[in-house]
Design a protein around this motif. Structure first.
Motif, PDB file in Angstrom:
ATOM      1  N   GLY A  39      -7.708  -4.411   2.235  1.00 52.25           N
ATOM      2  CA  GLY A  39      -6.654  -3.932   3.115  1.00 52.25           C
ATOM      3  C   GLY A  39      -5.811  -5.043   3.708  1.00 52.25           C
ATOM      4  O   GLY A  39      -5.084  -4.829   4.660  1.00 52.25           O
ATOM      5  N   ASN A  40      -5.879  -6.237   3.180  1.00 53.92           N
ATOM      6  CA  ASN A  40      -5.139  -7.353   3.740  1.00 53.92           C
ATOM      7  C   ASN A  40      -3.962  -7.708   2.834  1.00 53.92           C
ATOM      8  O   ASN A  40      -3.729  -8.849   2.507  1.00 53.92           O
ATOM      9  N   HIS A  41      -3.213  -6.707   2.410  1.00 49.36           N
ATOM     10  CA  HIS A  41      -2.165  -6.949   1.429  1.00 49.36           C
ATOM     11  C   HIS A  41      -0.958  -7.651   2.018  1.00 49.36           C
ATOM     12  O   HIS A  41      -0.308  -8.426   1.340  1.00 49.36           O
ATOM     13  N   PHE A  42      -0.627  -7.373   3.241  1.00 51.86           N
ATOM     14  CA  PHE A  42       0.605  -7.915   3.808  1.00 51.86           C
ATOM     15  C   PHE A  42       0.400  -9.267   4.457  1.00 51.86           C
ATOM     16  O   PHE A  42       1.331 -10.052   4.566  1.00 51.86           O
ATOM     17  N   LYS A  43      -0.804  -9.562   4.904  1.00 48.97           N
ATOM     18  CA  LYS A  43      -1.077 -10.858   5.537  1.00 48.97           C
ATOM     19  C   LYS A  43      -1.838 -11.783   4.602  1.00 48.97           C
ATOM     20  O   LYS A  43      -2.196 -12.878   4.978  1.00 48.97           O
ATOM     21  N   GLY A  44      -2.076 -11.359   3.377  1.00 51.79           N
ATOM     22  CA  GLY A  44      -2.887 -12.138   2.444  1.00 51.79           C
ATOM     23  C   GLY A  44      -2.155 -13.365   1.933  1.00 51.79           C
ATOM     24  O   GLY A  44      -0.931 -13.437   1.925  1.00 51.79           O
ATOM     25  N   LYS A  45      -2.942 -14.332   1.511  1.00 48.10           N
ATOM     26  CA  LYS A  45      -2.373 -15.546   0.923  1.00 48.10           C
ATOM     27  C   LYS A  45      -2.433 -15.389  -0.589  1.00 48.10           C
ATOM     28  O   LYS A  45      -3.454 -15.631  -1.212  1.00 48.10           O
ATOM     29  N   ASN A  73       0.438  -6.047  -6.460  1.00 49.29           N
ATOM     30  CA  ASN A  73      -0.305  -5.289  -5.445  1.00 49.29           C
ATOM     31  C   ASN A  73       0.599  -4.293  -4.725  1.00 49.29           C
ATOM     32  O   ASN A  73       0.178  -3.174  -4.410  1.00 49.29           O
ATOM     33  N   GLU A  74       1.831  -4.691  -4.460  1.00 49.70           N
ATOM     34  CA  GLU A  74       2.745  -3.776  -3.780  1.00 49.70           C
ATOM     35  C   GLU A  74       3.069  -2.572  -4.673  1.00 49.70           C
ATOM     36  O   GLU A  74       3.171  -1.450  -4.184  1.00 49.70           O
ATOM     37  N   LEU A  75       3.220  -2.804  -5.975  1.00 50.53           N
ATOM     38  CA  LEU A  75       3.456  -1.687  -6.893  1.00 50.53           C
ATOM     39  C   LEU A  75       2.255  -0.750  -6.943  1.00 50.53           C
ATOM     40  O   LEU A  75       2.403   0.473  -7.021  1.00 50.53           O
ATOM     41  N   ARG A  76       1.058  -1.328  -6.906  1.00 50.41           N
ATOM     42  CA  ARG A  76      -0.147  -0.484  -6.883  1.00 50.41           C
ATOM     43  C   ARG A  76      -0.187   0.373  -5.616  1.00 50.41           C
ATOM     44  O   ARG A  76      -0.549   1.549  -5.666  1.00 50.41           O
ATOM     45  N   MET A  77       0.180  -0.222  -4.477  1.00 53.59           N
ATOM     46  CA  MET A  77       0.188   0.542  -3.221  1.00 53.59           C
ATOM     47  C   MET A  77       1.230   1.656  -3.283  1.00 53.59           C
ATOM     48  O   MET A  77       0.987   2.768  -2.815  1.00 53.59           O
ATOM     49  N   LEU A  78       2.395   1.331  -3.867  1.00 52.11           N
ATOM     50  CA  LEU A  78       3.449   2.339  -3.983  1.00 52.11           C
ATOM     51  C   LEU A  78       3.011   3.492  -4.890  1.00 52.11           C
ATOM     52  O   LEU A  78       3.242   4.670  -4.585  1.00 52.11           O
ATOM     53  N   ALA A  79       2.351   3.150  -5.990  1.00 44.42           N
ATOM     54  CA  ALA A  79       1.871   4.186  -6.909  1.00 44.42           C
ATOM     55  C   ALA A  79       0.830   5.061  -6.226  1.00 44.42           C
ATOM     56  O   ALA A  79       0.817   6.289  -6.406  1.00 44.42           O
ATOM     57  N   LYS A  80      -0.009   4.464  -5.421  1.00 45.35           N
ATOM     58  CA  LYS A  80      -1.020   5.250  -4.703  1.00 45.35           C
ATOM     59  C   LYS A  80      -0.348   6.186  -3.710  1.00 45.35           C
ATOM     60  O   LYS A  80      -0.743   7.355  -3.566  1.00 45.35           O
TER      61      LYS A  80
END
Length: 180
Positions: free
Chosen positions: A71-77, A87-94
């Motif tokens: 769950g650390n997609h936006f603050k991740g390094k 990862n953002e595309l995966r979140m959008l698809a979900k």
């Protein structure tokens, strides 16, 4: 002492223990294996032992669960931009599969509305006067002589006002004594 049982060389004994010969030498210096070897003609001979190291099984260790960073997609390094976009595309698809089609149709309008509100907020922040802290004096001192003149910040001010940049007789001058 029965010398027939001392048949292994240092290398063979180290291999049987599962360590290097250098490690065996260091352990011998520290006093380990004193009853397991003899020195004959400048060479070391080790006793043949059946169970030199009986408990050689790998230990299971402690069961410490690995910490997952979910769950650390936006603050991740992320190591690169492509990984982040994936990862953002995966979140959008979900999100698309979890949201009904009517809400999906309204989503672009909601994004535009959010962008417009952000622009308005930034514009209002630009119109606000900048508040600086008062530290007593300003960043530069306006009490300097000649502050208002054109030459004050000029890169050729030393040519325009040469007397302003000449040395003055402030402080004592030390004369050096010369000894012959």
């Amino acid at each position: 002492m029965n010398e027939n049982r001392f048949q292994l060389s240092r290398k063979e004994f180290a291999d049987k223990l599962g360590i290097s010969t250098d490690n065996l030498k260091k352990k011998m210096k520290r006093g380990h294996y004193q009853s397991s070897y003899i020195k004959r003609d400048g060479k070391y001979y080790f006793a043949v032992q059946e169970a030199v190291r009986p408990n050689q099984d790998l230990s299971l260790g402690t069961n410490v669960p690995r910490k997952r960073n979910r769950g650390n997609h936006f603050k991740g390094k992320y190591p690169n931009r492509a990984f982040q976009e994936k990862n953002e595309l995966r979140m959008l698809a979900k999100l698309k599969h979890n949201v009904d089609p009517e809400v999906q149709d309204l989503l672009p309008e909601a994004v535009e509305l959010a962008k417009q509100k952000k622009r308005e907020r930034l514009q209002s922040a630009l119109n606000e006067p900048v508040r600086t802290k008062n530290y007593g004096m300003g960043i530069f001192s306006m009490s300097n002589p000649g502050y208002g003149s054109k030459q004050y910040l000029s890169p050729v001010a030393h040519n325009l006002e040469p007397n302003k940049f000449r040395k003055t007789n402030r402080g004592s001058t030390r004369t050096r004594k010369l000894y012959w």
